[in-house]
Motif scaffolding. Structure first.
Motif, PDB file in Angstrom:
ATOM      1  N   UNK A   1       0.857  -1.182   0.000  1.00  0.00           N
ATOM      2  CA  UNK A   1       0.000   0.000   0.000  1.00  0.00           C
ATOM      3  C   UNK A   1       0.892   1.230   0.000  1.00  0.00           C
ATOM      4  N   UNK A   2       0.543   2.188  -0.816  1.00  0.00           N
ATOM      5  CA  UNK A   2       1.318   3.423  -0.869  1.00  0.00           C
ATOM      6  C   UNK A   2       1.820   3.698  -2.272  1.00  0.00           C
ATOM      7  N   UNK A   3       2.136   4.946  -2.524  1.00  0.00           N
ATOM      8  CA  UNK A   3       2.555   5.376  -3.859  1.00  0.00           C
ATOM      9  C   UNK A   3       3.920   4.827  -4.252  1.00  0.00           C
ATOM     10  N   UNK A   4       4.900   4.972  -3.388  1.00  0.00           N
ATOM     11  CA  UNK A   4       6.280   4.628  -3.722  1.00  0.00           C
ATOM     12  C   UNK A   4       6.577   3.169  -3.411  1.00  0.00           C
ATOM     13  N   UNK A   5       6.657   2.348  -4.462  1.00  0.00           N
ATOM     14  CA  UNK A   5       6.992   0.938  -4.320  1.00  0.00           C
ATOM     15  C   UNK A   5       7.989   0.572  -5.403  1.00  0.00           C
ATOM     16  N   UNK A   6       8.876  -0.343  -5.111  1.00  0.00           N
ATOM     17  CA  UNK A   6       9.877  -0.790  -6.072  1.00  0.00           C
ATOM     18  C   UNK A   6       9.452  -2.148  -6.630  1.00  0.00           C
ATOM     19  N   UNK A   7       9.155  -2.179  -7.922  1.00  0.00           N
ATOM     20  CA  UNK A   7       8.722  -3.413  -8.563  1.00  0.00           C
ATOM     21  C   UNK A   7       9.776  -3.942  -9.533  1.00  0.00           C
ATOM     22  N   UNK A   8      11.047  -3.682  -9.214  1.00  0.00           N
ATOM     23  CA  UNK A   8      12.139  -4.221 -10.011  1.00  0.00           C
ATOM     24  C   UNK A   8      12.121  -5.749  -9.878  1.00  0.00           C
ATOM     25  N   UNK A   9      12.185  -6.429 -10.986  1.00  0.00           N
ATOM     26  CA  UNK A   9      12.146  -7.891 -10.969  1.00  0.00           C
ATOM     27  C   UNK A   9      10.743  -8.454 -10.950  1.00  0.00           C
TER      28      UNK A   9
ATOM     29  N   UNK B   1      -0.605 -14.044  -9.764  1.00  0.00           N
ATOM     30  CA  UNK B   1       0.141 -13.005  -9.052  1.00  0.00           C
ATOM     31  C   UNK B   1       0.516 -13.462  -7.651  1.00  0.00           C
ATOM     32  N   UNK B   2       1.604 -12.875  -7.139  1.00  0.00           N
ATOM     33  CA  UNK B   2       1.978 -13.104  -5.747  1.00  0.00           C
ATOM     34  C   UNK B   2       2.138 -11.786  -4.990  1.00  0.00           C
ATOM     35  N   UNK B   3       1.886 -10.666  -5.679  1.00  0.00           N
ATOM     36  CA  UNK B   3       1.993  -9.335  -5.076  1.00  0.00           C
ATOM     37  C   UNK B   3       0.892  -8.444  -5.638  1.00  0.00           C
ATOM     38  N   UNK B   4       0.305  -7.622  -4.779  1.00  0.00           N
ATOM     39  CA  UNK B   4      -0.697  -6.656  -5.218  1.00  0.00           C
ATOM     40  C   UNK B   4      -0.279  -5.279  -4.711  1.00  0.00           C
ATOM     41  N   UNK B   5      -0.253  -4.315  -5.611  1.00  0.00           N
ATOM     42  CA  UNK B   5      -0.028  -2.919  -5.226  1.00  0.00           C
ATOM     43  C   UNK B   5      -1.407  -2.275  -5.130  1.00  0.00           C
ATOM     44  N   UNK B   6      -1.891  -2.067  -3.910  1.00  0.00           N
ATOM     45  CA  UNK B   6      -3.214  -1.491  -3.685  1.00  0.00           C
ATOM     46  C   UNK B   6      -3.106   0.015  -3.942  1.00  0.00           C
ATOM     47  N   UNK B   7      -3.864   0.483  -4.929  1.00  0.00           N
ATOM     48  CA  UNK B   7      -3.813   1.892  -5.314  1.00  0.00           C
ATOM     49  C   UNK B   7      -4.984   2.692  -4.758  1.00  0.00           C
TER      50      UNK B   7
END
Length: 122
Positions: free
Chosen positions: A42-50, A90-96
């Motif tokens: 949760x949150x704007x700044x996330x690193x999705x490298x890889x 998926x194994x990750x969710x970026x809640x926007x």
């Protein structure tokens, strides 16, 4: 008058207990959570490298859940979000976005909605 001795009462309780223990639960609650854990970020700044973006996902409580308490509706919406992401692999969710609020206004829809992006991260 019908009287039961202490030994007879104890014997009946033991028999009843053994009977209840030996029989499986008739109606087990089904677990609707995905098999593998899914990370919620949760949150704007996330690193999705890889990570590989798989698409948008949405999870919501249903209108029929409005009579349930807030924490239960929150869990239902989150579980639905995770199930949709799991169906995509998926194994990750970026809640926007989410409309979670503990303040309930009479006559207003109590549906909880989560939306975001689903990723598969190594």
């Amino acid at each position: 008058m019908f009287a039961i001795t202490t030994n007879q009462l104890l014997f009946r309780i033991v028999i009843l207990a053994v009977f209840m223990i030996s029989h499986p639960v008739l109606a087990e609650a089904t677990d609707t959570r995905p098999n593998k854990p899914i990370l919620l970020l949760i949150g704007e700044e996330q690193d999705f490298t890889g990570c590989t973006k798989l698409g948008s996902v949405t999870g919501a409580s249903q209108e029929s859940d409005n009579d349930k308490p807030y924490p239960q509706r929150l869990i239902i919406a989150r579980t639905n979000l995770q199930n949709e992401a799991a169906s995509m692999g998926a194994n990750t969710i970026h809640v926007l976005r989410s409309n979670t609020t503990r303040i309930e206004v009479p006559g207003v829809n109590k549906q909880i909605i989560f939306s975001g992006e689903a990723y598969y991260c190594e």
